[in-house]
Design a protein around this motif. Structure first.
Motif, mmCIF file in Angstrom:
data_model
loop_
_atom_site.group_PDB
_atom_site.id
_atom_site.type_symbol
_atom_site.label_atom_id
_atom_site.label_comp_id
_atom_site.label_asym_id
_atom_site.label_seq_id
_atom_site.Cartn_x
_atom_site.Cartn_y
_atom_site.Cartn_z
ATOM 1 N N LYS A 13 158.709 49.596 60.966
ATOM 2 C CA LYS A 13 160.147 49.882 61.063
ATOM 3 C C LYS A 13 160.726 50.397 59.745
ATOM 4 C CE LYS A 13 160.527 48.094 65.214
ATOM 5 N NZ LYS A 13 160.416 48.948 66.347
ATOM 6 N N ASN A 14 159.879 50.631 58.741
ATOM 7 C CA ASN A 14 160.351 51.072 57.427
ATOM 8 C C ASN A 14 160.834 52.516 57.473
ATOM 9 O OD1 ASN A 14 159.683 48.620 56.220
ATOM 10 N ND2 ASN A 14 157.575 49.268 55.921
ATOM 11 N N PRO A 15 161.760 52.880 56.585
ATOM 12 C CA PRO A 15 162.241 54.264 56.546
ATOM 13 C C PRO A 15 161.160 55.201 56.026
ATOM 14 C CG PRO A 15 163.238 52.971 54.781
ATOM 15 C CD PRO A 15 162.461 52.013 55.632
ATOM 16 N N ALA A 16 161.121 56.397 56.554
ATOM 17 C CA ALA A 16 160.140 57.393 56.130
ATOM 18 C C ALA A 16 160.547 57.980 54.786
ATOM 19 C CB ALA A 16 160.040 58.498 57.175
ATOM 20 N N VAL A 17 159.555 58.157 53.901
ATOM 21 C CA VAL A 17 159.798 58.764 52.593
ATOM 22 C C VAL A 17 158.826 59.910 52.324
ATOM 23 C CG1 VAL A 17 160.784 56.677 51.585
ATOM 24 C CG2 VAL A 17 158.332 57.105 51.384
ATOM 25 N N ALA A 18 157.851 60.109 53.202
ATOM 26 C CA ALA A 18 156.835 61.141 53.013
ATOM 27 C C ALA A 18 156.506 61.783 54.356
ATOM 28 C CB ALA A 18 155.571 60.552 52.394
ATOM 29 N N THR A 19 155.934 62.979 54.305
ATOM 30 C CA THR A 19 155.519 63.684 55.514
ATOM 31 C C THR A 19 154.046 64.039 55.403
ATOM 32 O OG1 THR A 19 157.725 64.578 55.871
ATOM 33 C CG2 THR A 19 155.914 65.715 56.962
ATOM 34 N N VAL A 31 149.991 65.122 52.063
ATOM 35 C CA VAL A 31 151.020 64.094 52.070
ATOM 36 C C VAL A 31 151.999 64.465 50.964
ATOM 37 C CG1 VAL A 31 151.565 61.653 51.786
ATOM 38 C CG2 VAL A 31 149.422 62.326 52.858
ATOM 39 N N GLY A 32 153.206 64.838 51.373
ATOM 40 C CA GLY A 32 154.202 65.277 50.412
ATOM 41 C C GLY A 32 155.538 64.606 50.651
ATOM 42 N N PRO A 33 156.529 65.018 49.902
ATOM 43 C CA PRO A 33 157.865 64.452 50.084
ATOM 44 C C PRO A 33 158.342 64.646 51.519
ATOM 45 C CG PRO A 33 157.783 65.852 48.141
ATOM 46 C CD PRO A 33 156.492 66.044 48.865
ATOM 47 N N LEU A 34 159.275 63.825 51.928
ATOM 48 C CA LEU A 34 159.807 63.881 53.284
ATOM 49 C C LEU A 34 160.360 65.270 53.576
ATOM 50 C CD1 LEU A 34 160.384 62.149 55.807
ATOM 51 C CD2 LEU A 34 162.630 61.669 54.821
ATOM 52 N N ALA A 35 159.897 65.870 54.657
ATOM 53 C CA ALA A 35 160.362 67.199 55.050
ATOM 54 C C ALA A 35 161.837 67.140 55.396
ATOM 55 C CB ALA A 35 159.550 67.714 56.242
ATOM 56 N N ASP A 44 156.008 61.523 59.814
ATOM 57 C CA ASP A 44 156.763 60.867 58.754
ATOM 58 C C ASP A 44 156.157 59.501 58.479
ATOM 59 O OD1 ASP A 44 158.447 63.052 58.709
ATOM 60 O OD2 ASP A 44 159.947 62.122 59.999
ATOM 61 N N LEU A 45 156.013 59.171 57.199
ATOM 62 C CA LEU A 45 155.391 57.912 56.796
ATOM 63 C C LEU A 45 156.262 57.170 55.796
ATOM 64 C CD1 LEU A 45 151.772 59.258 56.162
ATOM 65 C CD2 LEU A 45 152.569 58.000 58.164
ATOM 66 N N CYS A 46 156.190 55.843 55.819
ATOM 67 C CA CYS A 46 156.870 55.028 54.815
ATOM 68 C C CYS A 46 156.024 55.037 53.536
ATOM 69 C CB CYS A 46 157.054 53.595 55.324
ATOM 70 S SG CYS A 46 155.503 52.702 55.556
ATOM 71 N N GLU A 47 156.556 54.456 52.479
ATOM 72 C CA GLU A 47 155.851 54.439 51.189
ATOM 73 C C GLU A 47 154.477 53.783 51.299
ATOM 74 O OE1 GLU A 47 156.083 54.896 46.841
ATOM 75 O OE2 GLU A 47 157.963 54.703 47.920
ATOM 76 N N THR A 48 154.391 52.668 51.998
ATOM 77 C CA THR A 48 153.120 51.945 52.138
ATOM 78 C C THR A 48 152.078 52.788 52.853
ATOM 79 O OG1 THR A 48 154.316 49.849 52.229
ATOM 80 C CG2 THR A 48 152.054 49.850 53.056
ATOM 81 N N HIS A 49 152.428 53.345 53.992
ATOM 82 C CA HIS A 49 151.460 54.125 54.751
ATOM 83 C C HIS A 49 151.131 55.461 54.077
ATOM 84 C CE1 HIS A 49 152.712 51.394 58.168
ATOM 85 N NE2 HIS A 49 151.407 51.222 58.044
ATOM 86 N N PHE A 68 157.711 58.666 45.806
ATOM 87 C CA PHE A 68 158.499 59.161 46.920
ATOM 88 C C PHE A 68 159.884 58.541 46.863
ATOM 89 C CE2 PHE A 68 154.120 59.362 48.619
ATOM 90 C CZ PHE A 68 154.061 60.726 48.796
ATOM 91 N N SER A 69 160.874 59.297 47.266
ATOM 92 C CA SER A 69 162.224 58.762 47.337
ATOM 93 C C SER A 69 162.801 59.111 48.698
ATOM 94 C CB SER A 69 163.098 59.346 46.230
ATOM 95 O OG SER A 69 163.303 60.720 46.452
ATOM 96 N N SER A 70 163.829 58.409 49.078
ATOM 97 C CA SER A 70 164.406 58.641 50.391
ATOM 98 C C SER A 70 165.340 59.848 50.421
ATOM 99 C CB SER A 70 165.155 57.394 50.864
ATOM 100 O OG SER A 70 166.163 57.070 49.933
ATOM 101 N N SER A 71 165.577 60.469 49.266
ATOM 102 C CA SER A 71 166.421 61.655 49.240
ATOM 103 C C SER A 71 165.635 62.871 49.721
ATOM 104 C CB SER A 71 166.947 61.901 47.831
ATOM 105 O OG SER A 71 165.876 62.215 46.973
ATOM 106 N N THR A 72 166.331 63.954 49.977
ATOM 107 C CA THR A 72 165.651 65.154 50.448
ATOM 108 C C THR A 72 164.803 65.744 49.326
ATOM 109 O OG1 THR A 72 167.541 66.508 49.849
ATOM 110 C CG2 THR A 72 167.441 65.707 52.127
ATOM 111 N N PRO A 73 163.663 66.350 49.657
ATOM 112 C CA PRO A 73 162.792 66.887 48.624
ATOM 113 C C PRO A 73 163.390 68.123 47.971
ATOM 114 C CG PRO A 73 161.938 67.397 50.789
ATOM 115 C CD PRO A 73 163.117 66.491 50.987
ATOM 116 N N ASP A 74 163.019 68.318 46.735
ATOM 117 C CA ASP A 74 163.439 69.484 45.976
ATOM 118 C C ASP A 74 162.665 70.697 46.501
ATOM 119 O OD1 ASP A 74 164.123 71.341 44.078
ATOM 120 O OD2 ASP A 74 163.570 70.098 42.359
ATOM 121 N N GLU A 75 163.308 71.839 46.578
ATOM 122 C CA GLU A 75 162.650 73.045 47.073
ATOM 123 C C GLU A 75 161.448 73.406 46.207
ATOM 124 O OE1 GLU A 75 163.708 77.709 47.707
ATOM 125 O OE2 GLU A 75 165.257 76.239 48.206
ATOM 126 N N ASP A 76 161.511 73.139 44.897
ATOM 127 C CA ASP A 76 160.386 73.414 44.006
ATOM 128 C C ASP A 76 159.175 72.568 44.365
ATOM 129 O OD1 ASP A 76 161.881 75.271 42.626
ATOM 130 O OD2 ASP A 76 162.466 73.860 41.041
#
Length: 130
Positions: A13-19, A31-35, A44-49, A68-76
């Motif tokens: 049930k954790n929030p996704a932080v990666a894709t 495995v990169g920042p959340l799309a 979408d995966l949480c930090e642990t997974h 990973f952070s819950s904010s949107t990923p930087d375009e760079d």
């Protein structure tokens, strides 16, 4: 208002932080920042997974090395991740093309460089079976 995306792993049930995305043509898992957009062929995966995921046997895993952070990923970050996957695929194709372009009587040997190393803030992980 944007809905909070959750980890796709069953029971989590954790929030996704990666894709997690698979590049089938290159046998690479990324495995990169959340799309920014929920894609149908990515997970979408949480930090642990995201930190524990492994690639299928015979595949390479490219993992974002920063936290990973819950904010949107930087375009760079997204551009760098896409470029790393593209370069890895082109390097592999180049070594295969040069190996097959020689005639049957030629005696040249193609030496492949190890497929590990850093690409800016990304790290390419070797296949554990090699």
């Amino acid at each position: 208002m944007r809905a909070l995306r959750r980890c796709c792993r069953p029971g989590c049930k954790n929030p996704a932080v990666a894709t997690l995305t698979y590049v089938y043509s290159d046998s690479t898992a990324v495995v990169g920042p959340l799309a920014t957009v929920d894609e149908p062929h990515s997970w979408d995966l949480c930090e642990t997974h995201a930190s524990r995921i492994t690639a299928p046997k015979g595949w390479e895993l490219v993992r974002y090395e920063g936290g990973f952070s819950s904010s949107t990923p930087d375009e760079d970050d997204l551009t760098a991740l896409a470029e790393a996957v593209r370069e890895a695929g082109m390097a592999e194709r180049g070594s295969v093309d040069s190996a097959t372009s020689g005639s049957a009587d030629s005696t040249h040997t193609v030496v492949q460089a190890p497929r590990t190393g850093r690409r800016g803030h990304l790290r390419v992980l070797p296949d554990p079976t090699n």
